[in-house]
Design an enzyme around this catalytic site. Sequence first.
Site, mmCIF file in Angstrom:
data_model
loop_
_atom_site.group_PDB
_atom_site.id
_atom_site.type_symbol
_atom_site.label_atom_id
_atom_site.label_comp_id
_atom_site.label_asym_id
_atom_site.label_seq_id
_atom_site.Cartn_x
_atom_site.Cartn_y
_atom_site.Cartn_z
ATOM 1 N N CYS A 64 3.143 8.491 1.848
ATOM 2 C CA CYS A 64 3.481 7.533 2.901
ATOM 3 C C CYS A 64 3.848 6.222 2.217
ATOM 4 O O CYS A 64 3.005 5.600 1.570
ATOM 5 C CB CYS A 64 2.278 7.355 3.831
ATOM 6 N N CYS A 123 -1.913 -3.465 14.755
ATOM 7 C CA CYS A 123 -1.572 -3.168 13.357
ATOM 8 C C CYS A 123 -1.963 -4.302 12.433
ATOM 9 O O CYS A 123 -1.756 -5.474 12.742
ATOM 10 C CB CYS A 123 -0.076 -2.895 13.252
ATOM 11 N N CYS A 167 -2.351 1.432 8.377
ATOM 12 C CA CYS A 167 -1.401 0.478 7.812
ATOM 13 C C CYS A 167 -1.986 -0.888 7.537
ATOM 14 O O CYS A 167 -2.488 -1.548 8.428
ATOM 15 C CB CYS A 167 -0.256 0.251 8.784
ATOM 16 N N CYS A 209 5.148 -7.300 7.686
ATOM 17 C CA CYS A 209 6.004 -6.837 8.777
ATOM 18 C C CYS A 209 6.115 -7.940 9.823
ATOM 19 O O CYS A 209 5.172 -8.703 10.008
ATOM 20 C CB CYS A 209 5.395 -5.582 9.407
ATOM 21 N N CYS A 231 2.909 -5.922 16.133
ATOM 22 C CA CYS A 231 2.234 -4.985 17.031
ATOM 23 C C CYS A 231 0.750 -5.358 17.078
ATOM 24 O O CYS A 231 0.141 -5.672 16.053
ATOM 25 C CB CYS A 231 2.411 -3.552 16.531
ATOM 26 N N GLU A 242 0.838 -1.196 0.000
ATOM 27 C CA GLU A 242 0.000 0.000 0.000
ATOM 28 C C GLU A 242 0.878 1.253 0.000
ATOM 29 O O GLU A 242 1.908 1.282 0.653
ATOM 30 C CB GLU A 242 -0.832 0.048 1.285
HETATM 31 N N1 SAH Z 1 7.294 0.024 11.732
HETATM 32 C C1 SAH Z 1 7.285 1.454 11.776
HETATM 33 C C2 SAH Z 1 6.537 2.116 10.634
HETATM 34 C C3 SAH Z 1 5.205 1.515 10.229
HETATM 35 S S1 SAH Z 1 3.858 1.670 11.386
HETATM 36 C C4 SAH Z 1 6.754 1.942 13.107
HETATM 37 O O1 SAH Z 1 6.414 1.106 13.942
HETATM 38 O O2 SAH Z 1 6.751 3.122 13.352
HETATM 39 C C5 SAH Z 1 3.596 3.382 11.403
HETATM 40 C C6 SAH Z 1 2.500 3.826 12.256
HETATM 41 O O3 SAH Z 1 1.250 3.275 11.787
HETATM 42 C C7 SAH Z 1 2.510 3.382 13.710
HETATM 43 O O4 SAH Z 1 3.181 4.225 14.560
HETATM 44 C C8 SAH Z 1 1.078 3.530 14.050
HETATM 45 O O5 SAH Z 1 0.943 4.811 14.548
HETATM 46 C C9 SAH Z 1 0.305 3.450 12.784
HETATM 47 N N2 SAH Z 1 -0.702 2.403 12.884
HETATM 48 C C10 SAH Z 1 -0.612 1.069 12.698
HETATM 49 N N3 SAH Z 1 -1.783 0.464 12.917
HETATM 50 C C11 SAH Z 1 -2.659 1.434 13.258
HETATM 51 C C12 SAH Z 1 -4.033 1.450 13.620
HETATM 52 N N4 SAH Z 1 -4.761 0.334 13.662
HETATM 53 N N5 SAH Z 1 -4.586 2.659 13.924
HETATM 54 C C13 SAH Z 1 -3.848 3.788 13.870
HETATM 55 N N6 SAH Z 1 -2.568 3.835 13.525
HETATM 56 C C14 SAH Z 1 -1.976 2.672 13.233
#
Ligand code: SAH
Length: 350
Positions: free
Chosen positions: A107, A121, A338, A114, A118, A94
């Site tokens: 972005c 995510c 993401c 990944c 997390c 994406e």
């Molecule tokens: N791995 C890196 C970059 C990718 S994630 C990192 O961890 O920073 C980048 C950002 O995407 C994360 O900080 C988070 O803020 C956001 N993100 C991921 N899943 C999300 C969700 N369900 N709602 C809001 N933000 C999200």
Amino acid sequence: MKKDIFGLDLDELQTILAEFGMKKYRAKQIYQWLYQKSEFDFAAMTNLSNSDIAILEEHCEVLPVKLKILSELTSADGLTKKVLLELGDGNTIETVLMKFDYGYSVCVSSQVGCDMQCAFCASGLEGCVRNLTKAEIIAQVYIFNAMLRESDNRVSRIVVMGSGEPMLNFENVFGALEFLHQNETSSMSYRNMTVSTCGIIPGIERMENLGHPISLAISLHSVKQEVRTELMPVNKGYNFLSVIKAADGYANATGRRVTYEYIMLQGVNDTPEDAELLSNCLKHKNAYVNLIPANPVPEKGLLRPTQASIDRFVKILLKNNVTVTVRKEMGKDINAACGQLRASYTNKNK
Ligand code: SAH
């Protein structure tokens, strides 16, 4: 097999074209077409000779025309556009274009999927498939540059905040940023670039050693060890106190203010106590907090906090002199968080 010349350094391109008997100055002309005019059709490169165009068409190709746009979604307000791109090997990523007052920002993803796992995510639902190449990262910007060409615009900012952990694909990510910085390409200022990490400390240190004034963003999300480990398993290896220390070192070395991203999840990290603890960690630092009301991920059962608890959280940070912004929600209607578009596409095709 055609040679893909996209994302090569100028001298690499010169060497390749010389092998096809082309003059050295041609590489510079082709470079201008590709990276300043976002023109990927050799036949439209009007200052080349017909024989040179024929050579290029026979032996060369460029990545952006090979990437297939599987879907393209524009938010209701028209400010956000998200594309799902199919790479040469069939994997999908994406990329998001956002229009701000100051111009266009993209972005980009750094990996297919990944491995960071997390909890909130959608990118990592199926783990990391592979790193993106330098050319694949650059092409995510140029796909949009080509779309913006008609209106005489181009992307002026990049945030490496899409799917993937950029510090685990360091060379290709920073190679791509250095490429975009060159005057011969996008002339993008390092200050207009942001790299977001879950807190891979060796990567932060390596970034500091590069010496570019690139902005650093840290995904923090909790300042309670158990809670952060629960949300972000990476906290076991690099706990947030040492991550903040490394980010502070980066801020001191570069003079750049560090962004701390904090996704608010209802009942998990949105209490007044959380806000006080966060303030204690960041007070007096060259830093600010970007609060992100979570985009709910149905697969994960996580909820967005109420507006009242967001307001309460902000008030506490401000009272403690910690600068905070609440992320403007762009493209909630197009699954801009993401990995959510890719995840729904992958599910549909199962
Ligand atoms: N791995 C890196 C970059 C990718 S994630 C990192 O961890 O920073 C980048 C950002 O995407 C994360 O900080 C988070 O803020 C956001 N993100 C991921 N899943 C999300 C969700 N369900 N709602 C809001 N933000 C999200």
